[in-house]
Design a protein around this motif. Sequence first.
Motif, PDB file in Angstrom:
ATOM      1  N   ASP A  77       0.832  -1.211   0.000  1.00 52.95           N
ATOM      2  CA  ASP A  77       0.000   0.000   0.000  1.00 52.95           C
ATOM      3  C   ASP A  77       0.861   1.254   0.000  1.00 52.95           C
ATOM      4  O   ASP A  77       0.581   2.205  -0.705  1.00 52.95           O
ATOM      5  CB  ASP A  77      -0.928   0.013   1.221  1.00 52.95           C
ATOM      6  CG  ASP A  77      -1.848  -1.196   1.243  1.00 52.95           C
ATOM      7  OD1 ASP A  77      -2.378  -1.571   0.172  1.00 52.95           O
ATOM      8  OD2 ASP A  77      -2.016  -1.778   2.327  1.00 52.95           O
ATOM      9  N   VAL A  78       1.922   1.264   0.831  1.00 51.01           N
ATOM     10  CA  VAL A  78       2.835   2.406   0.937  1.00 51.01           C
ATOM     11  C   VAL A  78       4.257   1.868   0.983  1.00 51.01           C
ATOM     12  O   VAL A  78       4.543   0.948   1.744  1.00 51.01           O
ATOM     13  CB  VAL A  78       2.561   3.234   2.212  1.00 51.01           C
ATOM     14  CG1 VAL A  78       3.619   4.307   2.406  1.00 51.01           C
ATOM     15  CG2 VAL A  78       1.172   3.841   2.184  1.00 51.01           C
ATOM     16  N   LEU A  79       5.135   2.436   0.155  1.00 51.68           N
ATOM     17  CA  LEU A  79       6.560   2.126   0.228  1.00 51.68           C
ATOM     18  C   LEU A  79       7.318   3.409  -0.035  1.00 51.68           C
ATOM     19  O   LEU A  79       7.315   3.940  -1.136  1.00 51.68           O
ATOM     20  CB  LEU A  79       6.965   1.062  -0.791  1.00 51.68           C
ATOM     21  CG  LEU A  79       8.454   0.689  -0.789  1.00 51.68           C
ATOM     22  CD1 LEU A  79       8.878   0.182   0.585  1.00 51.68           C
ATOM     23  CD2 LEU A  79       8.739  -0.349  -1.852  1.00 51.68           C
ATOM     24  N   GLN A  88       3.834  -0.132   4.341  1.00 57.60           N
ATOM     25  CA  GLN A  88       2.548  -0.679   4.754  1.00 57.60           C
ATOM     26  C   GLN A  88       2.165  -1.685   3.684  1.00 57.60           C
ATOM     27  O   GLN A  88       2.088  -1.340   2.503  1.00 57.60           O
ATOM     28  CB  GLN A  88       1.479   0.406   4.859  1.00 57.60           C
ATOM     29  CG  GLN A  88       1.748   1.405   5.967  1.00 57.60           C
ATOM     30  CD  GLN A  88       0.732   2.533   5.974  1.00 57.60           C
ATOM     31  OE1 GLN A  88       0.284   2.984   4.935  1.00 57.60           O
ATOM     32  NE2 GLN A  88       0.391   2.984   7.162  1.00 57.60           N
ATOM     33  N   ALA A  89       1.968  -2.925   4.083  1.00 57.95           N
ATOM     34  CA  ALA A  89       1.696  -3.976   3.111  1.00 57.95           C
ATOM     35  C   ALA A  89       0.972  -5.130   3.793  1.00 57.95           C
ATOM     36  O   ALA A  89       0.999  -5.259   5.017  1.00 57.95           O
ATOM     37  CB  ALA A  89       2.999  -4.470   2.488  1.00 57.95           C
ATOM     38  N   SER A  90       0.357  -5.965   2.993  1.00 57.26           N
ATOM     39  CA  SER A  90      -0.230  -7.204   3.498  1.00 57.26           C
ATOM     40  C   SER A  90       0.396  -8.362   2.728  1.00 57.26           C
ATOM     41  O   SER A  90       0.856  -8.196   1.598  1.00 57.26           O
ATOM     42  CB  SER A  90      -1.753  -7.190   3.351  1.00 57.26           C
ATOM     43  OG  SER A  90      -2.120  -6.960   2.013  1.00 57.26           O
ATOM     44  N   PHE A  91       0.447  -9.524   3.358  1.00 55.38           N
ATOM     45  CA  PHE A  91       1.065 -10.681   2.722  1.00 55.38           C
ATOM     46  C   PHE A  91       0.291 -11.941   3.054  1.00 55.38           C
ATOM     47  O   PHE A  91      -0.448 -12.010   4.033  1.00 55.38           O
ATOM     48  CB  PHE A  91       2.533 -10.831   3.142  1.00 55.38           C
ATOM     49  CG  PHE A  91       2.729 -11.144   4.595  1.00 55.38           C
ATOM     50  CD1 PHE A  91       2.713 -12.447   5.061  1.00 55.38           C
ATOM     51  CD2 PHE A  91       2.941 -10.118   5.519  1.00 55.38           C
ATOM     52  CE1 PHE A  91       2.896 -12.726   6.410  1.00 55.38           C
ATOM     53  CE2 PHE A  91       3.133 -10.389   6.864  1.00 55.38           C
ATOM     54  CZ  PHE A  91       3.108 -11.698   7.312  1.00 55.38           C
ATOM     55  N   GLY A 109      -0.753 -11.780   6.955  1.00 58.57           N
ATOM     56  CA  GLY A 109      -0.422 -10.750   7.928  1.00 58.57           C
ATOM     57  C   GLY A 109      -0.314  -9.388   7.282  1.00 58.57           C
ATOM     58  O   GLY A 109      -0.481  -9.228   6.074  1.00 58.57           O
ATOM     59  N   ARG A 110      -0.019  -8.420   8.110  1.00 55.52           N
ATOM     60  CA  ARG A 110       0.087  -7.034   7.673  1.00 55.52           C
ATOM     61  C   ARG A 110       1.347  -6.426   8.274  1.00 55.52           C
ATOM     62  O   ARG A 110       1.673  -6.667   9.431  1.00 55.52           O
ATOM     63  CB  ARG A 110      -1.138  -6.266   8.132  1.00 55.52           C
ATOM     64  CG  ARG A 110      -1.130  -4.828   7.725  1.00 55.52           C
ATOM     65  CD  ARG A 110      -2.508  -4.365   7.281  1.00 55.52           C
ATOM     66  NE  ARG A 110      -2.455  -2.988   6.855  1.00 55.52           N
ATOM     67  CZ  ARG A 110      -2.047  -2.593   5.664  1.00 55.52           C
ATOM     68  NH1 ARG A 110      -1.679  -3.471   4.773  1.00 55.52           N
ATOM     69  NH2 ARG A 110      -2.010  -1.323   5.342  1.00 55.52           N
TER      70      ARG A 110
END
Length: 119
Positions: A77-79, A88-91, A109-110
């Motif tokens: 989402d944000v890098l 900010q990311a999800s995996f 997870g996030r």
Amino acid sequence: RQDDGSAMVQITDIGPLTMIELHALGDGSISIGLIFHGKPSGDTPPAGLTIDMRPDRGALAGAIWESEEEPPQMSIDVLDLGDEGRIQASFSATLCRQDAPDDCRDVEGRIDTWLGAGP
């Protein structure tokens, strides 16, 4: 969850590649390795992604769990790699026990952490 712990981040440029290593401590540990071709961006998925977990409690405790067989998936989402960088990311991933490769679990997870000095 690693909310109560700390995160260590290392960003390394090697030629045309940028590697981001994130290691979070809390209830055990989790390590996430990202490899980008060229300049990392939230618009471009990583070219390489690994996830290792070492839980110290619960059903997964007592072993190293790693993403060896199926590649993990990540949505960024944000890098931002500036001075006060942030990710900010999800995996999601299938993690298998290092000592018992047939014992695998699907996890998701996030990540939401500062990559630099922070606020």
